[in-house]
Motif scaffolding. Structure first.
Motif, PDB file in Angstrom:
ATOM      1  N   ASP A  99      -2.795  11.864  66.302  1.00 14.61           N
ATOM      2  CA  ASP A  99      -3.165  11.624  67.700  1.00 14.61           C
ATOM      3  C   ASP A  99      -2.586  10.315  68.221  1.00 14.61           C
ATOM      4  O   ASP A  99      -3.029   9.784  69.241  1.00 14.61           O
ATOM      5  CB  ASP A  99      -4.695  11.617  67.852  1.00 14.61           C
ATOM      6  N   LYS A 100      -1.564   9.792  67.508  1.00 18.34           N
ATOM      7  CA  LYS A 100      -0.947   8.516  67.885  1.00 18.34           C
ATOM      8  C   LYS A 100       0.446   8.737  68.473  1.00 18.34           C
ATOM      9  O   LYS A 100       1.125   9.723  68.179  1.00 18.34           O
ATOM     10  CB  LYS A 100      -0.813   7.579  66.680  1.00 18.34           C
ATOM     11  N   LEU A 101       0.850   7.799  69.299  1.00 11.15           N
ATOM     12  CA  LEU A 101       2.228   7.765  69.789  1.00 11.15           C
ATOM     13  C   LEU A 101       2.948   6.650  69.047  1.00 11.15           C
ATOM     14  O   LEU A 101       2.463   5.513  69.008  1.00 11.15           O
ATOM     15  CB  LEU A 101       2.252   7.495  71.297  1.00 11.15           C
ATOM     16  N   ILE A 102       4.077   6.960  68.451  1.00 11.64           N
ATOM     17  CA  ILE A 102       4.877   5.954  67.757  1.00 11.64           C
ATOM     18  C   ILE A 102       6.063   5.589  68.665  1.00 11.64           C
ATOM     19  O   ILE A 102       6.901   6.446  68.964  1.00 11.64           O
ATOM     20  CB  ILE A 102       5.388   6.452  66.390  1.00 11.64           C
ATOM     21  N   GLN A 103       6.095   4.357  69.107  1.00 12.41           N
ATOM     22  CA  GLN A 103       7.190   3.873  69.945  1.00 12.41           C
ATOM     23  C   GLN A 103       8.081   2.978  69.097  1.00 12.41           C
ATOM     24  O   GLN A 103       7.602   2.021  68.477  1.00 12.41           O
ATOM     25  CB  GLN A 103       6.651   3.103  71.149  1.00 12.41           C
ATOM     26  N   VAL A 104       9.378   3.280  69.106  1.00 17.36           N
ATOM     27  CA  VAL A 104      10.312   2.596  68.217  1.00 17.36           C
ATOM     28  C   VAL A 104      11.276   1.738  69.039  1.00 17.36           C
ATOM     29  O   VAL A 104      11.960   2.250  69.931  1.00 17.36           O
ATOM     30  CB  VAL A 104      11.097   3.594  67.360  1.00 17.36           C
ATOM     31  N   PHE A 105      11.307   0.457  68.711  1.00 15.51           N
ATOM     32  CA  PHE A 105      12.147  -0.499  69.429  1.00 15.51           C
ATOM     33  C   PHE A 105      13.186  -1.115  68.499  1.00 15.51           C
ATOM     34  O   PHE A 105      12.992  -1.187  67.280  1.00 15.51           O
ATOM     35  CB  PHE A 105      11.293  -1.629  70.014  1.00 15.51           C
ATOM     36  N   GLU A 106      14.270  -1.573  69.106  1.00 18.55           N
ATOM     37  CA  GLU A 106      15.285  -2.326  68.365  1.00 18.55           C
ATOM     38  C   GLU A 106      15.500  -3.660  69.063  1.00 18.55           C
ATOM     39  O   GLU A 106      15.737  -3.707  70.275  1.00 18.55           O
ATOM     40  CB  GLU A 106      16.602  -1.555  68.299  1.00 18.55           C
ATOM     41  N   ARG A 107      15.405  -4.737  68.304  1.00 15.75           N
ATOM     42  CA  ARG A 107      15.641  -6.074  68.843  1.00 15.75           C
ATOM     43  C   ARG A 107      17.135  -6.373  68.819  1.00 15.75           C
ATOM     44  O   ARG A 107      17.852  -5.985  67.901  1.00 15.75           O
ATOM     45  CB  ARG A 107      14.885  -7.121  68.032  1.00 15.75           C
ATOM     46  N   PHE A 108      17.593  -7.100  69.846  1.00 11.90           N
ATOM     47  CA  PHE A 108      18.998  -7.474  69.910  1.00 11.90           C
ATOM     48  C   PHE A 108      19.326  -8.600  68.936  1.00 11.90           C
ATOM     49  O   PHE A 108      20.347  -8.577  68.260  1.00 11.90           O
ATOM     50  CB  PHE A 108      19.359  -7.915  71.336  1.00 11.90           C
ATOM     51  N   ALA A 109      18.451  -9.587  68.876  1.00 12.31           N
ATOM     52  CA  ALA A 109      18.754 -10.812  68.136  1.00 12.31           C
ATOM     53  C   ALA A 109      18.825 -10.586  66.635  1.00 12.31           C
ATOM     54  O   ALA A 109      18.031  -9.835  66.062  1.00 12.31           O
ATOM     55  CB  ALA A 109      17.710 -11.880  68.452  1.00 12.31           C
ATOM     56  N   GLU A 110      19.800 -11.251  66.002  1.00 17.31           N
ATOM     57  CA  GLU A 110      19.931 -11.267  64.550  1.00 17.31           C
ATOM     58  C   GLU A 110      20.251 -12.706  64.120  1.00 17.31           C
ATOM     59  O   GLU A 110      21.392 -13.020  63.761  1.00 17.31           O
ATOM     60  CB  GLU A 110      21.032 -10.308  64.083  1.00 17.31           C
ATOM     61  N   PRO A 111      19.265 -13.606  64.183  1.00 13.47           N
ATOM     62  CA  PRO A 111      19.513 -15.019  63.871  1.00 13.47           C
ATOM     63  C   PRO A 111      19.988 -15.212  62.428  1.00 13.47           C
ATOM     64  O   PRO A 111      19.303 -14.807  61.483  1.00 13.47           O
ATOM     65  CB  PRO A 111      18.161 -15.686  64.117  1.00 13.47           C
ATOM     66  N   GLU A 112      21.152 -15.801  62.281  1.00  8.88           N
ATOM     67  CA  GLU A 112      21.757 -15.965  60.964  1.00  8.88           C
ATOM     68  C   GLU A 112      20.954 -16.944  60.105  1.00  8.88           C
ATOM     69  O   GLU A 112      20.546 -18.008  60.565  1.00  8.88           O
ATOM     70  CB  GLU A 112      23.197 -16.465  61.113  1.00  8.88           C
ATOM     71  N   GLY A 113      20.736 -16.563  58.861  1.00  9.48           N
ATOM     72  CA  GLY A 113      20.037 -17.432  57.927  1.00  9.48           C
ATOM     73  C   GLY A 113      18.535 -17.484  58.108  1.00  9.48           C
ATOM     74  O   GLY A 113      17.863 -18.315  57.496  1.00  9.48           O
ATOM     75  N   GLU A 114      17.981 -16.618  58.962  1.00  3.95           N
ATOM     76  CA  GLU A 114      16.540 -16.612  59.205  1.00  3.95           C
ATOM     77  C   GLU A 114      15.972 -15.212  58.970  1.00  3.95           C
ATOM     78  O   GLU A 114      16.677 -14.209  59.090  1.00  3.95           O
ATOM     79  CB  GLU A 114      16.226 -17.021  60.652  1.00  3.95           C
TER      80      GLU A 114
END
Length: 378
Positions: free
Chosen positions: A278-293
């Motif tokens: 009975d749940k809605l799964i919302q899937v997101f993608e973040r733009f940022a890919e901070p190097e070394g973190e």
């Protein structure tokens, strides 16, 4: 002699009428050319000497300057000189709408309609008043009446489906948006609004082909409508057409790099939605890919029927894992005040179906966390 006096009186009267007509024509010209400040600066102080329609245009200058009190004052002056002009009552109704005095507005819209019952704008304004006080049945009646008039305003076509949506009548809302699509010019910004809503309603109803058709037409007309690109990505993911989503994702990344994305697209975009129990799964993608973190890249939000986020499962980029030759991403979960990680990882270019099925295993409790932690008390 008496005839001469009569002729002179007629000449004087005609000259007065001509002068008044000239004042009205001058003010209308200034108004049409958006010279609102000039109208106010030169003519407002002399308004009492002017004919009703000339005063109306002075009031309209204040209306366009959002000076509600002076607008009402001059519309009252105009009505006092000519109580048969429906436009003055209509503008009073519009002004009271802007002021949030909707009951007052209704009275003046009804008066305007009593004097002229063929104006779509009058009925549309009345519909706005009723809509604002949640009298949806009366609002719907007014908007529908507006659409029956010649030169019906676009707003009426836009508001009818919104009322059906407010009444949770989704099928009627979608049908009304399609009617609006056939009535509103493609050159009008409202047409974009209609297309977006058609696409959204069809997407929610899982009519993916129709949703794609609407959003494709939209981005052809408005190539910088990035929210529509995100919706198209969702459609392609729902149909497992990942190759068609890829160029659209690239387009969003390019726009993000140029700082063109705003609001809820600024940091991430939703690329998939699916139901689980009975749940809605919302899937997101973040733009940022901070190097070394450490950063979270793909986020699966678990949303309940009340629209509340219960918890989140995400791919986590681990610097240590990469340094040790492990996968780029491991799966983690934030639930309440507990953070968990799972002994499963994914590399760049992974198969989304594999990630999705693994997340579902976590949701179903089939895959247990390898480690969990809570923040310590201070």
């Amino acid at each position: 002699m008496k005839q001469t006096i009569t002729v002179l009186l007629l000449i004087v009267f005609s000259m007065t009428v001509m002068a008044q007509d000239d004042q009205t024509t001058e003010l209308k010209g200034l108004y049409d050319n958006q010279k609102y400040d000039e109208i106010i600066d030169i003519h407002a102080s002399k308004a009492k000497k002017y004919p009703a329609k000339a005063i109306y245009y002075i009031g309209m200058a204040y209306y366009m300057k959002a000076d509600d009190n002076n607008c009402l004052k001059h519309m009252d002056m105009s009505i006092e000189k000519d109580p048969t002009d429906p436009d003055a009552y209509f503008i009073k109704g519009m002004t009271y709408n802007y002021m949030g005095q909707f009951e007052n507005a209704i009275k003046f819209f009804n008066k305007a309609i009593e004097l002229l019952n063929t104006s779509g704008d009058y009925y549309s304004g009345l519909g706005d008043s009723y809509f604002s006080i949640d009298k949806f049945d009366k609002a719907l009646e007014a908007y529908q009446k507006a659409t029956e008039q010649e030169n019906a305003p676009d707003r009426a076509y836009l508001m009818i489906p919104q009322i059906y949506n407010s009444l949770n009548q989704k099928e009627k809302a979608l049908e009304a948006f399609y009617i609006a699509k056939g009535k509103i010019s493609k050159e009008n910004d409202s047409y974009i609004n209609v297309l977006y809503n058609i696409g959204l309603f069809e997407l929610l109803a899982e009519n993916y082909e129709k949703a794609e058709t609407a959003f494709m037409e939209l981005v052809e007309l408005a190539p910088n409508d990035y929210h529509s690109y995100a919706k198209l990505i969702q459609i392609h993911y729902a149909r497992k057409q990942y190759d068609k989503a890829e160029p659209l994702e690239k387009k969003l990344y390019e726009a993000h790099g140029k700082g063109l994305l705003k609001d809820n697209l600024k940091d991430m975009f939703c690329f998939d939605q699916f139901k689980w129990n009975d749940k809605l799964i919302q899937v997101f993608e973040r733009f940022a890919e901070p190097e070394g973190e450490l950063y979270y890249k793909h986020l699966f939000y678990v949303v309940n029927k009340d629209g509340e986020i219960e918890y989140r499962i995400q791919t986590e980029n681990s610097v240590i894992s990469v340094e040790l030759g492990g996968p780029k991403y491991i799966l983690g979960m934030d639930k309440g005040d507990t953070h968990s990680t799972f002994n499963v990882g994914f590399n760049e270019g992974f198969n989304y179906e594999d990630l999705k099925s693994t997340v579902i295993e976590i949701l179903e409790g089939k895959l247990k966390p390898g480690a969990s932690s809570r923040p310590g008390k201070k």
